[in-house]
Design a protein around this motif. Structure first.
Motif, PDB file in Angstrom:
ATOM      1  N   ALA A   1       0.827  -1.217   0.000  1.00 22.11           N
ATOM      2  CA  ALA A   1       0.000   0.000   0.000  1.00 22.11           C
ATOM      3  C   ALA A   1       0.858   1.262   0.000  1.00 22.11           C
ATOM      4  O   ALA A   1       0.518   2.250  -0.648  1.00 22.11           O
ATOM      5  CB  ALA A   1      -0.929   0.002   1.210  1.00 22.11           C
ATOM      6  N   GLY A   2       1.959   1.245   0.710  1.00 24.23           N
ATOM      7  CA  GLY A   2       2.827   2.423   0.771  1.00 24.23           C
ATOM      8  C   GLY A   2       3.591   2.689  -0.508  1.00 24.23           C
ATOM      9  O   GLY A   2       3.949   3.827  -0.804  1.00 24.23           O
ATOM     10  N   SER A   3       3.818   1.649  -1.301  1.00 26.00           N
ATOM     11  CA  SER A   3       4.589   1.829  -2.534  1.00 26.00           C
ATOM     12  C   SER A   3       3.829   2.653  -3.575  1.00 26.00           C
ATOM     13  O   SER A   3       4.435   3.357  -4.375  1.00 26.00           O
ATOM     14  CB  SER A   3       4.981   0.476  -3.118  1.00 26.00           C
ATOM     15  OG  SER A   3       3.844  -0.251  -3.521  1.00 26.00           O
ATOM     16  N   VAL A   4       2.520   2.593  -3.564  1.00 27.04           N
ATOM     17  CA  VAL A   4       1.723   3.319  -4.556  1.00 27.04           C
ATOM     18  C   VAL A   4       1.836   4.836  -4.369  1.00 27.04           C
ATOM     19  O   VAL A   4       2.250   5.545  -5.296  1.00 27.04           O
ATOM     20  CB  VAL A   4       0.250   2.863  -4.528  1.00 27.04           C
ATOM     21  CG1 VAL A   4      -0.594   3.684  -5.472  1.00 27.04           C
ATOM     22  CG2 VAL A   4       0.159   1.383  -4.862  1.00 27.04           C
ATOM     23  N   PRO A   5       1.502   5.371  -3.194  1.00 27.76           N
ATOM     24  CA  PRO A   5       1.655   6.818  -3.037  1.00 27.76           C
ATOM     25  C   PRO A   5       3.118   7.261  -3.112  1.00 27.76           C
ATOM     26  O   PRO A   5       3.413   8.351  -3.612  1.00 27.76           O
ATOM     27  CB  PRO A   5       1.054   7.116  -1.661  1.00 27.76           C
ATOM     28  CG  PRO A   5       0.974   5.819  -0.957  1.00 27.76           C
ATOM     29  CD  PRO A   5       0.889   4.757  -2.014  1.00 27.76           C
ATOM     30  N   LEU A   6       4.026   6.422  -2.639  1.00 24.92           N
ATOM     31  CA  LEU A   6       5.446   6.771  -2.718  1.00 24.92           C
ATOM     32  C   LEU A   6       5.888   6.931  -4.170  1.00 24.92           C
ATOM     33  O   LEU A   6       6.573   7.896  -4.522  1.00 24.92           O
ATOM     34  CB  LEU A   6       6.301   5.714  -2.011  1.00 24.92           C
ATOM     35  CG  LEU A   6       7.812   5.956  -2.045  1.00 24.92           C
ATOM     36  CD1 LEU A   6       8.163   7.280  -1.361  1.00 24.92           C
ATOM     37  CD2 LEU A   6       8.542   4.793  -1.393  1.00 24.92           C
TER      38      LEU A   6
ATOM     39  N   LEU B   1      -6.039   3.991  -4.346  1.00 31.90           N
ATOM     40  CA  LEU B   1      -5.061   4.931  -3.788  1.00 31.90           C
ATOM     41  C   LEU B   1      -4.486   5.837  -4.865  1.00 31.90           C
ATOM     42  O   LEU B   1      -4.243   7.022  -4.620  1.00 31.90           O
ATOM     43  CB  LEU B   1      -3.918   4.166  -3.108  1.00 31.90           C
ATOM     44  CG  LEU B   1      -4.136   3.727  -1.682  1.00 31.90           C
ATOM     45  CD1 LEU B   1      -2.980   2.841  -1.220  1.00 31.90           C
ATOM     46  CD2 LEU B   1      -4.286   4.916  -0.760  1.00 31.90           C
ATOM     47  N   SER B   2      -4.263   5.286  -6.048  1.00 30.98           N
ATOM     48  CA  SER B   2      -3.725   6.089  -7.146  1.00 30.98           C
ATOM     49  C   SER B   2      -4.615   7.282  -7.459  1.00 30.98           C
ATOM     50  O   SER B   2      -4.137   8.374  -7.735  1.00 30.98           O
ATOM     51  CB  SER B   2      -3.555   5.233  -8.406  1.00 30.98           C
ATOM     52  OG  SER B   2      -2.552   4.278  -8.218  1.00 30.98           O
ATOM     53  N   PHE B   3      -5.940   7.067  -7.434  1.00 28.57           N
ATOM     54  CA  PHE B   3      -6.864   8.147  -7.754  1.00 28.57           C
ATOM     55  C   PHE B   3      -6.935   9.209  -6.663  1.00 28.57           C
ATOM     56  O   PHE B   3      -7.213  10.367  -6.935  1.00 28.57           O
ATOM     57  CB  PHE B   3      -8.264   7.607  -8.057  1.00 28.57           C
ATOM     58  CG  PHE B   3      -8.392   7.118  -9.449  1.00 28.57           C
ATOM     59  CD1 PHE B   3      -8.514   8.000 -10.508  1.00 28.57           C
ATOM     60  CD2 PHE B   3      -8.361   5.760  -9.720  1.00 28.57           C
ATOM     61  CE1 PHE B   3      -8.617   7.553 -11.812  1.00 28.57           C
ATOM     62  CE2 PHE B   3      -8.458   5.299 -11.017  1.00 28.57           C
ATOM     63  CZ  PHE B   3      -8.583   6.197 -12.072  1.00 28.57           C
ATOM     64  N   PHE B   4      -6.678   8.823  -5.431  1.00 30.59           N
ATOM     65  CA  PHE B   4      -6.765   9.766  -4.322  1.00 30.59           C
ATOM     66  C   PHE B   4      -5.472  10.522  -4.063  1.00 30.59           C
ATOM     67  O   PHE B   4      -5.507  11.581  -3.442  1.00 30.59           O
ATOM     68  CB  PHE B   4      -7.186   9.051  -3.038  1.00 30.59           C
ATOM     69  CG  PHE B   4      -8.610   8.592  -3.066  1.00 30.59           C
ATOM     70  CD1 PHE B   4      -9.656   9.504  -3.080  1.00 30.59           C
ATOM     71  CD2 PHE B   4      -8.911   7.241  -3.097  1.00 30.59           C
ATOM     72  CE1 PHE B   4     -10.973   9.088  -3.125  1.00 30.59           C
ATOM     73  CE2 PHE B   4     -10.227   6.808  -3.141  1.00 30.59           C
ATOM     74  CZ  PHE B   4     -11.261   7.736  -3.152  1.00 30.59           C
ATOM     75  N   LEU B   5      -4.353  10.013  -4.540  1.00 32.30           N
ATOM     76  CA  LEU B   5      -3.071  10.575  -4.117  1.00 32.30           C
ATOM     77  C   LEU B   5      -2.226  11.181  -5.224  1.00 32.30           C
ATOM     78  O   LEU B   5      -1.081  11.542  -4.982  1.00 32.30           O
ATOM     79  CB  LEU B   5      -2.252   9.489  -3.397  1.00 32.30           C
ATOM     80  CG  LEU B   5      -2.912   8.920  -2.153  1.00 32.30           C
ATOM     81  CD1 LEU B   5      -2.138   7.718  -1.644  1.00 32.30           C
ATOM     82  CD2 LEU B   5      -3.033   9.972  -1.066  1.00 32.30           C
TER      83      LEU B   5
END
Length: 190
Positions: A16-21, A85-89
């Motif tokens: 999960a952390g790799s996506v926003p990172l 997460l991609s769409f939100f961040l």
């Protein structure tokens, strides 16, 4: 909390952390080669790649770990969460590119991983990571930037992480005296 639950939580957190990172890195880390283009870093062999490549390499390997530890349904749910997460961040263009590439790359990664993991885990990590890296790279770059420029660097960067993950799997198997490629009895296979 038992060891398996702890490992699953760590794998899900890394995933999960790799996506926003990755989305943050591509806009902030490295050199911007042209206006509106991604920030890039050198990845070896004379190639550069958008800097988020290393974080997505972690996502490919962490998704395999989630599947191994928690099963198919949790892995698919993690892919869906990663797309959301991609769409939100990220910016709308980056989010759309990231979401489509992530969903397609991760789904193909999973399709390659599942049949191979039953026989040769390290090979499953390497092969699924390779498929995921190529598909994710080509789709992401074309949607986000209208070009496949940097695709070679993207694949190289992701393969560095995938290769390290496959070596780590072999190391764990040797350390635990488990024959490489043989599934352990306490890890879910579905």
């Amino acid at each position: 909390m038992n060891k398996r639950t702890t490992l699953t939580a760590l794998a899900l957190t890394a995933y999960a952390g790799s996506v926003p990172l990755a989305n943050w890195m591509i806009s902030n880390v490295g050199t911007q080669q042209f206006p509106g283009g991604p920030h890039t870093i050198p990845v070896g062999f004379g190639f550069d790649a958008p800097s988020g490549v290393l974080a997505i390499g972690v996502a490919l390997a962490a998704r395999d770990a989630v599947h191994r530890l928690a099963g198919h349904r949790v892995a698919v749910a993690a892919i869906v969460a990663g797309v959301a997460l991609s769409f939100f961040l990220a910016s709308p263009a980056l989010a759309a590119a990231s979401a489509v590439a992530f969903a397609l790359g991760e789904t193909l990664d999973l399709a390659v991983y599942v049949p191979l993991a039953r026989r040769r885990l390290a090979l499953a990590v390497l092969a699924s990571g390779t498929v995921g890296a190529v598909v994710d790279s080509l789709v992401f770059l074309n949607i986000a930037f209208g070009s496949s420029m940097f695709w070679q660097g993207q694949v190289i960067g992701k393969m560095w992480v995938t290769g390290l993950a496959a070596l780590a799997v072999l190391g764990v198997q040797c350390f635990t005296s488990q024959a490489p490629g043989r599934p352990t009895s306490n890890i879910r296979q579905r």
